[in-house]
Write a protein that holds these residues in place. Sequence first.
Motif, short mmCIF file in Angstrom:
data_model
loop_
_atom_site.label_atom_id
_atom_site.label_comp_id
_atom_site.label_asym_id
_atom_site.label_seq_id
_atom_site.Cartn_x
_atom_site.Cartn_y
_atom_site.Cartn_z
N ARG A 40 0.73 -1.39 -0.10
CA ARG A 40 -0.20 0.07 -0.04
C ARG A 40 0.68 1.41 0.01
O ARG A 40 0.65 2.11 -0.67
N SER A 51 2.25 2.00 -3.67
CA SER A 51 1.63 2.55 -4.09
C SER A 51 1.38 4.06 -4.16
O SER A 51 0.96 4.72 -5.10
N GLU A 70 2.51 -7.23 -9.91
CA GLU A 70 1.46 -7.81 -9.82
C GLU A 70 0.87 -9.01 -10.14
O GLU A 70 0.55 -9.61 -9.22
N ARG A 119 -0.94 -11.85 -7.63
CA ARG A 119 -2.04 -12.77 -8.21
C ARG A 119 -1.96 -13.96 -7.92
O ARG A 119 -3.28 -14.40 -7.55
N ASP A 148 -5.93 -6.76 0.74
CA ASP A 148 -5.84 -5.32 -0.33
C ASP A 148 -4.57 -5.31 -1.39
O ASP A 148 -4.36 -4.28 -1.83
N GLN A 186 -3.94 -6.84 -4.24
CA GLN A 186 -3.58 -7.54 -5.14
C GLN A 186 -4.03 -5.92 -6.16
O GLN A 186 -3.71 -5.37 -7.21
N TRP A 187 -5.23 -4.93 -5.22
CA TRP A 187 -5.66 -3.51 -5.71
C TRP A 187 -4.28 -2.45 -5.75
O TRP A 187 -4.14 -1.73 -6.48
N MET A 211 -2.14 -3.53 -8.29
CA MET A 211 -2.19 -3.46 -9.34
C MET A 211 -2.91 -1.03 -9.89
O MET A 211 -2.10 -0.81 -11.08
N ASP A 212 -2.30 -0.90 -8.91
CA ASP A 212 -2.30 0.71 -8.63
C ASP A 212 -1.00 0.63 -9.04
O ASP A 212 -0.39 1.80 -9.85
N ARG A 255 0.13 0.63 -13.22
CA ARG A 255 -1.43 1.76 -13.49
C ARG A 255 -0.56 2.94 -13.71
O ARG A 255 0.42 3.67 -14.50
#
Length: 217
Positions: free
Chosen positions: A105, A108, A168, A172, A182, A184-185, A188-189, A192
């Motif tokens: 986190r 990210s 990522e 996964r 959390d 995985q999200w 992904m961020d 991105r």
Amino acid sequence: MKKILLALVMVSSASAAYSSDFNLETIKAADLGVKTEAAEVPAPAAPARDAAQDQLARYQQVVNELNAVRNDLTWVRSDLDNMEIRVRRAIQLNGPDLFIQSDIRRMSMDMSRRFDNMQRAAMDVRGLLASAVKSAELNKAARDMDWAASDILRDVWPTLENSAQRLESAIRSGRPEIVGYDSQWAAMDISRFSRQLSDQARNASFDTRTLVSQTQP
């Protein structure tokens, strides 16, 4: 007859005295009524701003922005790779790493901040194009921008993007109770933001090359 002459003399004397008193009093009154004011000395005019120096300062500010982004990327790829190793080890041992979720986190949020800084720097570079003039000093600053933007692009594409994508994929592949619900999200961020960072670095690199050409004396 003597009385008449005496009266005329007295009237003439009185008139002369009155006239003399009037003039003196008038002058004195006038003197008393005049207010002596010091002459106002105009304040010195503020020095005119040097447009060329202002423009050079704006160029140097963008140079500093790009250098800050480049310095901030120094250890990012190795941090992503180390996190991937931690995730795969936790999955292999089937034992949760209690710090993976919080660290992912945080990574990210850091990547989001780097993207924002890169986007702002890229927009500032583009903003300089409209007012670019031929100047040796501006050209030197533009070359410094181009070097920084090129280094950033080399750091983020494709190496940083690949590291983010591998992380990522590792997240996964693990169960949420091991890698964090959390994670995985957040992963992904990270992927991105790394792609968006590459896009902005590519835009900045193109614009800095144009700026170098436009400021070439």
